[in-house]
Structure formats: C-alpha cells, structure tokens
Design an enzyme around this catalytic site. Sequence first.
Site, PDB file in Angstrom:
ATOM      1  N   HIS A   1       0.269 -87.929  53.639  1.00  0.00           N
ATOM      2  CA  HIS A   1      -1.024 -88.385  54.156  1.00  0.00           C
ATOM      3  C   HIS A   1      -2.172 -88.137  53.183  1.00  0.00           C
ATOM      4  O   HIS A   1      -3.332 -88.147  53.570  1.00  0.00           O
ATOM      5  CB  HIS A   1      -1.327 -87.714  55.510  1.00  0.00           C
ATOM      6  CG  HIS A   1      -0.414 -88.168  56.616  1.00  0.00           C
ATOM      7  ND1 HIS A   1      -0.311 -87.538  57.837  1.00  0.00           N
ATOM      8  CD2 HIS A   1       0.458 -89.212  56.672  1.00  0.00           C
ATOM      9  CE1 HIS A   1       0.571 -88.168  58.594  1.00  0.00           C
ATOM     10  NE2 HIS A   1       1.056 -89.171  57.911  1.00  0.00           N
TER      11      HIS A   1
ATOM     12  N   GLY B   1       5.955 -77.023  62.506  1.00  0.00           N
ATOM     13  CA  GLY B   1       4.535 -77.118  62.845  1.00  0.00           C
ATOM     14  C   GLY B   1       3.995 -78.527  62.957  1.00  0.00           C
ATOM     15  O   GLY B   1       2.851 -78.778  62.601  1.00  0.00           O
TER      16      GLY B   1
HETATM   17  P1  OAD Z   1      -0.701 -81.838  65.529  1.00  0.00           P
HETATM   18  O1  OAD Z   1      -2.052 -81.215  65.754  1.00  0.00           O
HETATM   19  O2  OAD Z   1      -0.356 -83.083  66.227  1.00  0.00           O
HETATM   20  O3  OAD Z   1       0.462 -80.792  65.909  1.00  0.00           O
HETATM   21  C1  OAD Z   1       0.460 -79.467  65.467  1.00  0.00           C
HETATM   22  C2  OAD Z   1       1.761 -78.835  65.910  1.00  0.00           C
HETATM   23  O4  OAD Z   1       1.799 -77.518  65.370  1.00  0.00           O
HETATM   24  C3  OAD Z   1       1.927 -78.692  67.427  1.00  0.00           C
HETATM   25  O5  OAD Z   1       3.234 -79.121  67.787  1.00  0.00           O
HETATM   26  C4  OAD Z   1       1.776 -77.183  67.679  1.00  0.00           C
HETATM   27  O6  OAD Z   1       2.603 -76.732  68.747  1.00  0.00           O
HETATM   28  C5  OAD Z   1       2.270 -76.631  66.361  1.00  0.00           C
HETATM   29  N1  OAD Z   1       1.726 -75.318  66.005  1.00  0.00           N
HETATM   30  C6  OAD Z   1       0.537 -74.771  66.313  1.00  0.00           C
HETATM   31  N2  OAD Z   1       0.394 -73.552  65.752  1.00  0.00           N
HETATM   32  C7  OAD Z   1       1.542 -73.328  65.036  1.00  0.00           C
HETATM   33  C8  OAD Z   1       2.016 -72.257  64.216  1.00  0.00           C
HETATM   34  N3  OAD Z   1       1.288 -71.177  63.996  1.00  0.00           N
HETATM   35  N4  OAD Z   1       3.239 -72.384  63.651  1.00  0.00           N
HETATM   36  C9  OAD Z   1       3.999 -73.500  63.864  1.00  0.00           C
HETATM   37  N5  OAD Z   1       3.603 -74.529  64.620  1.00  0.00           N
HETATM   38  C10 OAD Z   1       2.389 -74.456  65.198  1.00  0.00           C
HETATM   39  O7  OAD Z   1      -0.565 -81.983  63.935  1.00  0.00           O
HETATM   40  P2  OAD Z   1       0.470 -82.820  63.085  1.00  0.00           P
HETATM   41  O8  OAD Z   1       1.793 -82.897  63.732  1.00  0.00           O
HETATM   42  O9  OAD Z   1       0.383 -82.291  61.690  1.00  0.00           O
HETATM   43  O10 OAD Z   1      -2.346 -87.731  60.217  1.00  0.00           O
HETATM   44  O11 OAD Z   1      -0.192 -84.241  63.108  1.00  0.00           O
HETATM   45  C11 OAD Z   1       0.430 -85.242  62.347  1.00  0.00           C
HETATM   46  C12 OAD Z   1      -0.568 -86.194  61.831  1.00  0.00           C
HETATM   47  O12 OAD Z   1      -1.344 -86.659  62.930  1.00  0.00           O
HETATM   48  C13 OAD Z   1      -1.632 -85.587  60.931  1.00  0.00           C
HETATM   49  O13 OAD Z   1      -1.173 -85.478  59.590  1.00  0.00           O
HETATM   50  C14 OAD Z   1      -2.710 -86.606  61.032  1.00  0.00           C
HETATM   51  C15 OAD Z   1      -2.625 -87.050  62.481  1.00  0.00           C
HETATM   52  O14 OAD Z   1      -2.629 -88.396  62.659  1.00  0.00           O
HETATM   53  C16 OAD Z   1      -3.317 -88.421  59.610  1.00  0.00           C
HETATM   54  O15 OAD Z   1      -4.473 -88.041  59.583  1.00  0.00           O
HETATM   55  C17 OAD Z   1      -2.818 -89.658  58.979  1.00  0.00           C
END
Ligand code: OAD
Length: 249
Positions: A123, A190
């Site tokens: 990204h 994560g």
């Molecule tokens: P999200 O905010 O959707 O999800 C974050 C995940 O991390 C959740 O499943 C939480 O349960 C988990 N989490 C929180 N704290 C944690 C920790 N300490 N250790 C492990 N896991 C933890 O974020 P992403 O999945 O990264 O894209 O979102 C994916 C994409 O959505 C982003 O890159 C962004 C957005 O669209 C763009 O901007 C193109």
Amino acid sequence: MNEPVPIPRVLVEALRGARAITVLTGSGVSAESGVPTFRDAQTGLWARYDPADLATPEAFGRDPKLVWKWYEWRRKLVREAAPNQGHFALAELERRAPRFTLVTQNVDGLHRRAGSGDVIELHGNITRSKCSVENAIVEDYDPEGAPPVCPNCGAPLRSDVVWFGEALPADALRAASDAARACDLFFSVGTSGVVQPAASLPFEALRGGATVVEVNPDDTPLTRSADYALRGKAGEVLPALVAAVRDSV
Ligand code: OAD
C-alpha cells in the site's frame, strides 16, 4: 505481568523445517508502537472523519488541503514511533529462514527500521510524496503549502500510498502472490483481512498447501480457515515464537 504465549510444539518444528516463510502484516503489528490501527486511526481532531472518506482520490480532488493535513498528522505519528518487539522478531525470523518474504499493508516503514531487508509494501509508504498528476516520486520540494506543489509541473503533491479505489503496484502484488503460493509456512499478523487483494494472500497460501498461522487478539474472516490462531498481541506472540525456535536448537 502477562502470561507467556503458548506456542504449539508442532508449529516450532514447522518453523524450523520451513524452506520458505511468507508473512503478511497489517496495522495491528504497529499498534504497540503507538501507531493507531487503520480502523482505529481517528482520534482527537480527526475523530469526526471516516478514513474511507479521506483516503480516496475523490476526497483529494474535493479538498486536497484536508487530505494532505491528515497525512501530515499520520506522518508525524510515524516519525515519533519506534519499531516494537513484533517488528524485531520478524527481522530475526528473516535472518533464520532459508527463504523469507515480508509483505505489509502498512505504510509506516517500521519493518525496515527494525532491520527487515526485503519488504514488499503493498500500500505504499507514507514518508514518500509524489506528484498527483505525473505520479513521479518527489524528494525535493518547497514544504510551504498544504499541499506543496510539484516542482516540475505545479500540480499538488500527495502521499505515495494506495487509496481506496486505486490499483496496487502491480510488481509488488505479483511478488506477494508468488511468495504466498510458493511458501510452506504463511503468517497473517495484525490484519483484519477485509481489504482486498491483500486479504486473499493467506487463502492463496492455503491453496498452495502451506500451513497458515494467524496472529491477532481477535477473530477475523481468516480464523476458521487458519491451521493455527495464536491469540495475542504481535509484540508478545512473535517474540515468543522466535524464542521457542531459538530454544529448540
Ligand atoms: P485494520 O485496522 O483493519 O485491522 C487491524 C487488525 O489488527 C485487527 O484485526 C486487530 O484485531 C488487530 N490488532 C490490533 N492490535 C493488535 C496487536 N497489538 N497485535 C496484533 N494484532 C492487533 O488494519 P489493516 O488490516 O492493516 O489500506 O487494514 C488493511 C488496510 O485497510 C490498510 O492497509 C488500509 C485500509 O484500507 C489502505 O489504506 C489502502
């Protein structure tokens, strides 16, 4: 003090025997560095905005100043953050594995700062800026203005990240997909696993016969299909995993 995270013995064996490991990370891996996860990113002044309304070409077209300011705020958070034990554990895993590919959806650059070598940034990276018309990365520009302008053509600059509705960098996506299909052990760490095409990578790995491990405190759409779901924070589970491999030598 937190309980040590139990790591299944068979998983330690799988890690030690793996020829190729691929890891996909999302914003949860940076949460313990103080960078809010993507869906939790709205605090303080920005709480009234939905990220999906800011991270789009349409939002930038409508109000480039607002979008530039939002990224400026997020860049400051990232500059002030440091890699955590989860990032460092992945860098160590890379040094131990015969083949290792780290694919991230994060735009914060913390994996490289932790010492990971070859990071596929699906990204983009928030610390880079590019011309919104010519798409070329711009390193030297007059920082005045929100947004500043391209020194070549005068168009507004934007962050070099992928916005909703935009295509991912084709080379990065191809390399990530190849690494998912070719590995024998795949970690999804994560990430909520709801944003395509990254969300498909663990399923590509499963179809390719890999063992798939999820590291997340919560359930995601992947949990039921994963071979192992290690419940906990990346900054605790990943170091425990690396320590278990180290101790088993
Ligand atoms: P999200 O905010 O959707 O999800 C974050 C995940 O991390 C959740 O499943 C939480 O349960 C988990 N989490 C929180 N704290 C944690 C920790 N300490 N250790 C492990 N896991 C933890 O974020 P992403 O999945 O990264 O894209 O979102 C994916 C994409 O959505 C982003 O890159 C962004 C957005 O669209 C763009 O901007 C193109």
